[in-house]
Design a protein around this motif. Structure first.
Motif, PDB file in Angstrom:
ATOM      1  N   VAL A   1      39.959  40.241  43.716  1.00 13.25           N
ATOM      2  CA  VAL A   1      39.898  41.443  42.885  1.00 13.25           C
ATOM      3  C   VAL A   1      39.683  42.638  43.803  1.00 13.25           C
ATOM      4  N   LEU A   2      40.596  43.624  43.699  1.00 10.56           N
ATOM      5  CA  LEU A   2      40.478  44.855  44.478  1.00 10.56           C
ATOM      6  C   LEU A   2      39.855  45.945  43.632  1.00 10.56           C
ATOM      7  N   SER A   3      38.934  46.687  44.233  1.00  8.09           N
ATOM      8  CA  SER A   3      38.488  47.936  43.628  1.00  8.09           C
ATOM      9  C   SER A   3      39.277  49.041  44.323  1.00  8.09           C
ATOM     10  N   LEU A   4      39.965  49.862  43.536  1.00  8.64           N
ATOM     11  CA  LEU A   4      40.869  50.875  44.108  1.00  8.64           C
ATOM     12  C   LEU A   4      40.585  52.239  43.502  1.00  8.64           C
ATOM     13  N   PRO A   5      40.706  53.296  44.305  1.00 16.44           N
ATOM     14  CA  PRO A   5      40.534  54.643  43.747  1.00 16.44           C
ATOM     15  C   PRO A   5      41.632  54.926  42.715  1.00 16.44           C
ATOM     16  N   GLY A   6      41.315  55.815  41.767  1.00 11.43           N
ATOM     17  CA  GLY A   6      42.226  56.118  40.663  1.00 11.43           C
ATOM     18  C   GLY A   6      43.646  56.429  41.094  1.00 11.43           C
ATOM     19  N   GLU A   7      43.807  57.244  42.157  1.00  9.50           N
ATOM     20  CA  GLU A   7      45.170  57.656  42.535  1.00  9.50           C
ATOM     21  C   GLU A   7      45.971  56.471  43.079  1.00  9.50           C
ATOM     22  N   VAL A   8      45.287  55.495  43.666  1.00  7.95           N
ATOM     23  CA  VAL A   8      45.994  54.296  44.153  1.00  7.95           C
ATOM     24  C   VAL A   8      46.386  53.422  42.978  1.00  7.95           C
ATOM     25  N   ILE A   9      45.451  53.226  42.047  1.00  5.45           N
ATOM     26  CA  ILE A   9      45.736  52.444  40.835  1.00  5.45           C
ATOM     27  C   ILE A   9      46.987  52.987  40.140  1.00  5.45           C
TER      28      ILE A   9
ATOM     29  N   GLY B   1      37.670  53.885  50.174  1.00 10.21           N
ATOM     30  CA  GLY B   1      37.114  53.405  48.906  1.00 10.21           C
ATOM     31  C   GLY B   1      37.761  52.154  48.349  1.00 10.21           C
ATOM     32  N   ALA B   2      38.794  51.637  49.020  1.00 15.02           N
ATOM     33  CA  ALA B   2      39.493  50.451  48.497  1.00 15.02           C
ATOM     34  C   ALA B   2      38.967  49.193  49.182  1.00 15.02           C
ATOM     35  N   LYS B   3      38.548  48.213  48.365  1.00 15.66           N
ATOM     36  CA  LYS B   3      37.930  47.000  48.922  1.00 15.66           C
ATOM     37  C   LYS B   3      38.235  45.786  48.070  1.00 15.66           C
ATOM     38  N   VAL B   4      38.142  44.615  48.706  1.00 17.98           N
ATOM     39  CA  VAL B   4      38.164  43.362  47.946  1.00 17.98           C
ATOM     40  C   VAL B   4      36.733  43.131  47.467  1.00 17.98           C
ATOM     41  N   ILE B   5      36.523  43.114  46.144  1.00 18.99           N
ATOM     42  CA  ILE B   5      35.141  43.023  45.643  1.00 18.99           C
ATOM     43  C   ILE B   5      34.783  41.652  45.076  1.00 18.99           C
ATOM     44  N   LYS B   6      35.792  40.824  44.791  1.00 19.51           N
ATOM     45  CA  LYS B   6      35.505  39.453  44.323  1.00 19.51           C
ATOM     46  C   LYS B   6      36.556  38.528  44.888  1.00 19.51           C
ATOM     47  N   LEU B   7      36.155  37.291  45.099  1.00 16.90           N
ATOM     48  CA  LEU B   7      37.082  36.275  45.597  1.00 16.90           C
ATOM     49  C   LEU B   7      36.806  34.972  44.870  1.00 16.90           C
TER      50      LEU B   7
ATOM     51  N   VAL C   1      47.387  44.714  37.348  1.00 11.60           N
ATOM     52  CA  VAL C   1      46.730  46.006  37.569  1.00 11.60           C
ATOM     53  C   VAL C   1      45.885  46.305  36.328  1.00 11.60           C
ATOM     54  N   HIS C   2      44.622  46.644  36.556  1.00 11.30           N
ATOM     55  CA  HIS C   2      43.706  46.960  35.443  1.00 11.30           C
ATOM     56  C   HIS C   2      43.188  48.394  35.594  1.00 11.30           C
ATOM     57  N   PRO C   3      43.999  49.385  35.173  1.00 13.86           N
ATOM     58  CA  PRO C   3      43.606  50.790  35.382  1.00 13.86           C
ATOM     59  C   PRO C   3      42.278  51.115  34.699  1.00 13.86           C
ATOM     60  N   GLU C   4      41.998  50.459  33.569  1.00 10.98           N
ATOM     61  CA  GLU C   4      40.775  50.785  32.812  1.00 10.98           C
ATOM     62  C   GLU C   4      39.516  50.502  33.609  1.00 10.98           C
ATOM     63  N   ARG C   5      39.600  49.611  34.607  1.00 10.71           N
ATOM     64  CA  ARG C   5      38.416  49.362  35.430  1.00 10.71           C
ATOM     65  C   ARG C   5      38.696  49.614  36.919  1.00 10.71           C
ATOM     66  N   SER C   6      39.797  50.332  37.197  1.00 10.88           N
ATOM     67  CA  SER C   6      40.177  50.672  38.576  1.00 10.88           C
ATOM     68  C   SER C   6      40.244  49.452  39.483  1.00 10.88           C
ATOM     69  N   GLU C   7      40.808  48.371  38.944  1.00  6.98           N
ATOM     70  CA  GLU C   7      40.917  47.131  39.716  1.00  6.98           C
ATOM     71  C   GLU C   7      42.329  46.565  39.664  1.00  6.98           C
ATOM     72  N   ALA C   8      42.651  45.818  40.686  1.00  2.40           N
ATOM     73  CA  ALA C   8      43.913  45.074  40.679  1.00  2.40           C
ATOM     74  C   ALA C   8      43.606  43.651  41.112  1.00  2.40           C
ATOM     75  N   ILE C   9      44.435  42.707  40.635  1.00  5.11           N
ATOM     76  CA  ILE C   9      44.265  41.307  41.021  1.00  5.11           C
ATOM     77  C   ILE C   9      45.344  40.971  42.050  1.00  5.11           C
ATOM     78  N   ILE C  10      44.926  40.359  43.124  1.00  7.92           N
ATOM     79  CA  ILE C  10      45.877  39.948  44.165  1.00  7.92           C
ATOM     80  C   ILE C  10      45.887  38.429  44.279  1.00  7.92           C
ATOM     81  N   HIS C  11      47.026  37.915  44.757  1.00  6.79           N
ATOM     82  CA  HIS C  11      47.052  36.501  45.118  1.00  6.79           C
ATOM     83  C   HIS C  11      46.473  36.382  46.527  1.00  6.79           C
ATOM     84  N   SER C  12      45.184  36.258  46.594  1.00  8.02           N
ATOM     85  CA  SER C  12      44.484  36.040  47.856  1.00  8.02           C
ATOM     86  C   SER C  12      43.044  35.677  47.537  1.00  8.02           C
ATOM     87  N   GLY C  13      42.732  34.410  47.686  1.00  7.97           N
ATOM     88  CA  GLY C  13      41.370  33.943  47.429  1.00  7.97           C
ATOM     89  C   GLY C  13      40.750  33.426  48.709  1.00  7.97           C
TER      90      GLY C  13
END
Lengths: 365, 365
Positions: free
Chosen positions: B318-326, B306-312, B259-271
């Protein structure tokens, strides 16, 4: 030659083994340990060729891939992925059999590992050197220190150093730019090493994407490199200047199922389930999904000028072919596709055939 | 719920069976035979649900897929692909066991089939109704006539009619445009039928991509439809207006590994080895690789705004997630990805799990 009747992934052993030898020699020349990433080929047999070239340690992306290569005789395996703590049971089992290195990128992960690890493993902290994907930012010494403090003197977690994947070299517009990015990465890692070296005198620095490892000659302060794609190379790497076309070791043999002379196109049995969906832009800015080659006794020809895969659906591919080629081909002929992205084509096909007719098993899907 | 520790493809039986029933009823309402394309699910078990809904014939893309469904009790199989004459041996074997329909799109193919077919099969001529991929152009009566003449009265090749896949509906910008394209296709096929009906009074007209079959109500002159994707639906279909989000029957459950709160992103195991590489553009023109949902007792939630997979990459997402979800998620949690392209996600995963915990076998890779 093989008797090819459906899409078949061919591999030139001589090109592949040359690629392996060249990277082994480059690592030796720079005093680096080559810990190749096996996600590209995912094949125990190709792994054997690395063993023959003197490689003793490998990099993989998942616990599953680590299990596969452990079963095939590898005893020093780095799982290059932010460790998924839900797979702790698999890790414990595997760590009791082979030497594992994992990534610990957060305090949350440390806390759970300290509770649940039953066998010692070594760990890296993954460093984000500019790619913006995963890991701790290279300049965030504070966060790195906090992670190391959260580990403390736990006997099951032994710090090995820093691992980095400069994936942003793939955005470079020229070989020179790859080298520039690589220089900056090496400099970041050198500063990081300098900072933590006093406390951890044995720490190792790992880096390596295929473009950097192919093009750069500056690995100052780096201890390990872990490129993967170079084992096969492909058109993406070629577009970055990382390889020549004649260094591409795989080729997808595909049957022609229809010829449309009126639009200079042919239909092949090869869709994204075979090739993967990666594309590149040609010099005119048009998207394509691979170059077209002729198969021959020694493997395959250079790309046919102007011949490209221009559309892909699930099982169909559409080739754009020059008039003289269209005139010379017919339904039932086999052509070759030089892959845009070798990792994708290998994963999609799930098996590889050498030109001599040996089937190279890959990790089951 | 299942105990999920790595990327796992979930299927809601109730949504999937509803999708099947709705298409069966639509076909009935229009007096059409539904001959669903099984390339999306590639699963014998999902095939059984079609049988239970009264379906007796299926469409596939390859001889291999035909063999798989023949082994699982299907006796009326259309191989919807320009026939690859190199696979004649497989065809002969299979045609001795089940009723097969193949595509004969060229005189070259006819010539070879006449030499090598040992068992009668039925055949369609594939019609290019505007997609520009494969088949004979709908207005090219001359070429169709020449193919039929090349067959002549061969006892092994029995003409069944015309098959078409209006894949160009996928380029539509609105549901209305899908319907417009579909109208034009139906009109082309009606004229074609009219022309050849006199000589071949039993000829059948087949059409059907999922967008047309979901949105259109005009199948005037059409006999069979063969959509595939509707069994699961996905975000591509949703973007065309073919389905509502709550009609999407599959969801990829993925572990959070960082989880990367500083950039509102999380990393998932899914490529891309899990999801496939298909992308869509959101309302602001940014590319994404899937919406994010919460898993729950009944399956999964609506997409998190607002939550999406933005990179693969190969295994990272890489998920972009709203602050409250992060703020509310942590390493080791499971989220769901609503797929962009269900066919790709199913093929990549190679197995599907129902919410009740049943593993649905798919065709081996």
């Amino acid at each position: 030659m093989l008797d090819i009747i459906r899409p078949t992934l061919l591999l030139s052993q001589s090109i592949c083994k040359d690629n392996i030898r060249k990277m082994v020699r480059k690592a030796e020349r720079h005093g680096l340990q080559l810990i190749p990433h096996f996600k590209t080929h995912q094949s125990a047999r190709v792994g054997d060729w690395f063993k023959e070239a003197g490689v003793t340690a490998v990099t993989v992306t998942s616990v599953k891939m680590a299990e596969y290569f452990a079963e095939h005789g590898w005893n020093d395996i780095t799982i290059a992925f932010p460790f998924n703590i839900l797979e702790i049971d698999g890790l414990n089992t595997l760590a009791s059999r082979v030497n594992l290195r994992i990534f610990v990128n957060s305090i949350e992960t440390t806390v759970i590992l300290k509770q649940k690890l039953k066998t010692p493993v070594r760990f890296y902290i993954e460093i984000d050197v500019g790619d913006g994907r995963s890991g701790v930012e290279a300049t965030n010494f504070g966060q790195i220190k906090r992670i190391l403090e959260s580990v403390g003197n736990n006997p099951h977690l032994n710090f090995d150093g820093f691992y980095s994947h400069p994936g942003h070299t793939y955005n470079a517009k020229s070989p020179g730019e790859v080298e520039e990015i690589s220089e900056k990465v090496v400099e970041k890692l050198r500063i990081l090493k300098q900072h933590f070296k006093e406390e951890f005198s044995d720490l190792k620095i790992g880096m390596g994407d295929t473009p950097s490892c192919s093009l750069s000659e500056n690995f100052d302060g780096v201890d390990n490199i872990h490129p993967g794609n170079f084992v096969f190379y492909d058109l993406v790497q070629h577009s970055l200047g990382a390889n020549r076309l004649e260094e591409i070791a795989i080729c997808l043999a595909v049957p022609i199922v229809a010829v449309h002379p009126e639009r200079s196109e042919a239909i092949i049995h090869s869709g994204w389930v075979h090739q993967g969906k990666d594309s590149l832009r040609d010099s005119e800015g048009n998207i394509h999904y691979g170059f077209v080659v002729q198969l021959n006794q020694n493997g395959w020809s250079e790309p046919i000028p102007g011949a490209k895969v221009i559309k892909l659906s699930q099982e169909h591919g559409v080739l754009s072919l020059p008039g003289e080629v269209i005139q010379s081909i017919k339904v039932g002929d086999i052509l070759g596709i030089m892959p845009v992205h070798a990792c994708a084509t290998a994963v999609m096909m799930g098996e590889i055939w050498t030109l001599e007719g040996e089937r190279l098993e890959m990790m089951p899907g």
